[in-house]
Design a protein around this motif. Structure first.
Motif, PDB file in Angstrom:
ATOM      1  N   SER A 263      29.553  33.615  33.630  1.00  0.00           N
ATOM      2  CA  SER A 263      28.518  32.762  34.215  1.00  0.00           C
ATOM      3  C   SER A 263      28.394  33.042  35.707  1.00  0.00           C
ATOM      4  CB  SER A 263      28.856  31.285  34.008  1.00  0.00           C
ATOM      5  OG  SER A 263      28.831  30.942  32.635  1.00  0.00           O
ATOM      6  N   LEU A 264      27.190  32.889  36.220  1.00  0.00           N
ATOM      7  CA  LEU A 264      26.897  33.086  37.633  1.00  0.00           C
ATOM      8  C   LEU A 264      26.348  31.817  38.243  1.00  0.00           C
ATOM      9  CD1 LEU A 264      24.946  36.489  37.575  1.00  0.00           C
ATOM     10  CD2 LEU A 264      27.191  36.139  38.620  1.00  0.00           C
ATOM     11  N   GLN A 277      28.526  33.312  42.879  1.00  0.00           N
ATOM     12  CA  GLN A 277      29.842  33.100  42.291  1.00  0.00           C
ATOM     13  C   GLN A 277      29.842  33.532  40.825  1.00  0.00           C
ATOM     14  OE1 GLN A 277      31.657  29.181  43.361  1.00  0.00           O
ATOM     15  NE2 GLN A 277      29.708  28.859  44.429  1.00  0.00           N
ATOM     16  N   LEU A 278      30.942  34.123  40.407  1.00  0.00           N
ATOM     17  CA  LEU A 278      31.094  34.619  39.046  1.00  0.00           C
ATOM     18  C   LEU A 278      32.379  34.088  38.431  1.00  0.00           C
ATOM     19  CD1 LEU A 278      30.522  36.702  36.672  1.00  0.00           C
ATOM     20  CD2 LEU A 278      31.896  38.320  38.018  1.00  0.00           C
ATOM     21  N   GLN A 279      32.297  33.662  37.164  1.00  0.00           N
ATOM     22  CA  GLN A 279      33.489  33.379  36.375  1.00  0.00           C
ATOM     23  C   GLN A 279      33.310  34.034  35.009  1.00  0.00           C
ATOM     24  OE1 GLN A 279      36.083  29.664  34.496  1.00  0.00           O
ATOM     25  NE2 GLN A 279      34.841  29.323  36.320  1.00  0.00           N
ATOM     26  N   THR A 280      34.330  34.750  34.557  1.00  0.00           N
ATOM     27  CA  THR A 280      34.264  35.423  33.270  1.00  0.00           C
ATOM     28  C   THR A 280      35.288  34.826  32.313  1.00  0.00           C
ATOM     29  OG1 THR A 280      35.911  37.107  33.830  1.00  0.00           O
ATOM     30  CG2 THR A 280      33.614  37.553  34.458  1.00  0.00           C
ATOM     31  N   GLU A 287      34.895  33.301  41.454  1.00  0.00           N
ATOM     32  CA  GLU A 287      35.098  34.198  42.585  1.00  0.00           C
ATOM     33  C   GLU A 287      33.750  34.466  43.229  1.00  0.00           C
ATOM     34  OE1 GLU A 287      35.731  38.394  41.856  1.00  0.00           O
ATOM     35  OE2 GLU A 287      35.481  38.058  39.691  1.00  0.00           O
ATOM     36  N   VAL A 288      33.756  34.643  44.558  1.00  0.00           N
ATOM     37  CA  VAL A 288      32.538  34.980  45.282  1.00  0.00           C
ATOM     38  C   VAL A 288      32.349  36.491  45.248  1.00  0.00           C
ATOM     39  CG1 VAL A 288      31.352  34.938  47.511  1.00  0.00           C
ATOM     40  CG2 VAL A 288      32.701  32.962  46.777  1.00  0.00           C
TER      41      VAL A 288
END
Length: 361
Positions: A263-264, A277-280, A287-288
């Motif tokens: 998700s972004l 920001q990204l989370q996988t 994380e930025v």
């Protein structure tokens, strides 16, 4: 080749200063003429810029004007654009392209017949915020996109704007006012929209002006002030959009994009920059992302510089076709909110090309 694009500006209201500030940093754009209904203002601004002070009919026929920047109020967008096109000039306008798709189609048809270019705000999507998110999607960091959410939730512009009447009349409201930023970003990120379903409400029949010489004055509300919509993109992704002048506060991100693998969080599309920001599934924490695409240090008007740099035969990123599709989607959302039925979008547009990381100066 290599010569600046000569721009004549019609409409010298508050937003014009942001364009002046951007153009002052660009070698590729030069302001040669200005016009406004206020002749005194026209003369003062022209003197400060070293440009010619004109009426609109004079400006659109000048040999030293290649493109007309249309910063008038929305009700005048079509007429000024058509006058510019009739004078053989390209035109770039503030959003929306016109009051409705019928008027917007007139502008695009006239431009096509005349062989001139049409561009339209917002150009915020060309900045590093939206473009870094675009690159993350294109690079497969979230896998196949499946959904998005976009929210613009505020208590109302009358709290800060000294003359907010337009925002609460037909042609105003949160969707037509702020929707172009969010929809342009969603289309840049996920592609064109195929169908919509909308719902709307109106919380109060009047608003009270909160600043300026009219403080305390009551104004009527003649348009819906809370809009919710589901957009079905041609790609199959679903976007949920909520635009409101009725909400006290929110902690929801402006735009989120959700894919099969991650998700972004996308920064405010009314701004050019901001953290993505990204989370996988693997990282399990946000994380930025480093800035990796878009125009650095961009400001309003960068879309004109981008248009000027677009090779002949290619579509400008902040072009008329995108602006028309955005307006078509907004019209359909409002129509759906009245009828209660889903609406198919009659227009489509190619997803604008990505902007590599760069500066214009």
């Amino acid at each position: 080749m290599g010569e600046p694009l000569n721009v004549g500006i019609v409409g010298l209201g508050t937003i014009s200063k942001q364009y002046f500030d951007t153009f002052a940093t660009l070698d590729s754009v030069r302001i040669t003429a200005v016009a406004d209904l206020d002749a005194e203002l026209t003369g003062r601004v022209a003197e400060g810029l070293g440009a010619a002070a004109c009426t609109v009919p004079e400006l659109v026929t000048r040999d030293d004007v290649d493109l007309v920047l249309n910063l008038t109020i929305p009700v005048a967008h079509r007429d000024v654009a058509l006058a510019a096109i009739a004078g053989g000039k390209g035109v770039y306008g503030e959003k929306p392209l016109a009051l409705d798709t019928a008027q917007a189609r007139e502008v695009l048809t006239a431009a096509d017949n005349a062989g001139v270019v049409v561009g339209c705000a917002p150009d915020t999507v060309l900045g590093t915020g939206t473009q870094t998110a675009r690159k993350a999607i294109d690079d497969g960091l979230i896998g196949r996109p499946i959904a998005a959410s976009a929210t613009m939730l505020v208590p109302g512009h009358e709290r800060w704007h000294p003359n907010p009447d337009f925002y609460y009349q037909p042609g105003g409201g949160p969707l037509l006012d702020m929707g172009p930023y969010y929809l342009s970003a969603l289309i840049t990120l996920l592609g064109p929209v195929a169908a919509v379903t909308g719902a709307a409400s109106r919380t109060r029949s009047t608003r009270t002006i909160g600043s300026g010489p009219r403080t305390g004055q009551s104004i009527p509300v003649a348009t819906d002030t809370h809009i919710t919509a589901i957009l079905t993109h041609e790609s199959g992704a679903l976007s949920t959009v909520m635009m409101s002048f009725d909400v006290v506060a929110t902690r929801t991100a402006n735009i989120e994009i959700h894919g099969e693998l991650g998700s972004l969080v996308v920064p405010d599309p009314n701004r050019f920059a901001g953290d993505v920001q990204l989370q996988t599934l693997e990282s399990k924490e946000w994380e930025v992302l480093p800035v990796s695409a878009g125009y650095l240090n961009a400001g309003r008007g960068i879309g004109i510089a981008d248009l000027a740099a677009t090779p002949d035969g290619e579509v400008p990123r902040a072009g008329g076709a995108l602006a028309f599709h955005v307006l078509d989607v907004m019209e359909a959302v409002l129509a759906s909110s009245v009828s209660g039925a889903a609406r198919t979008i009659g227009s489509t547009v190619a997803r604008p090309s990505a902007v590599p990381l760069q500066t214009m100066w």
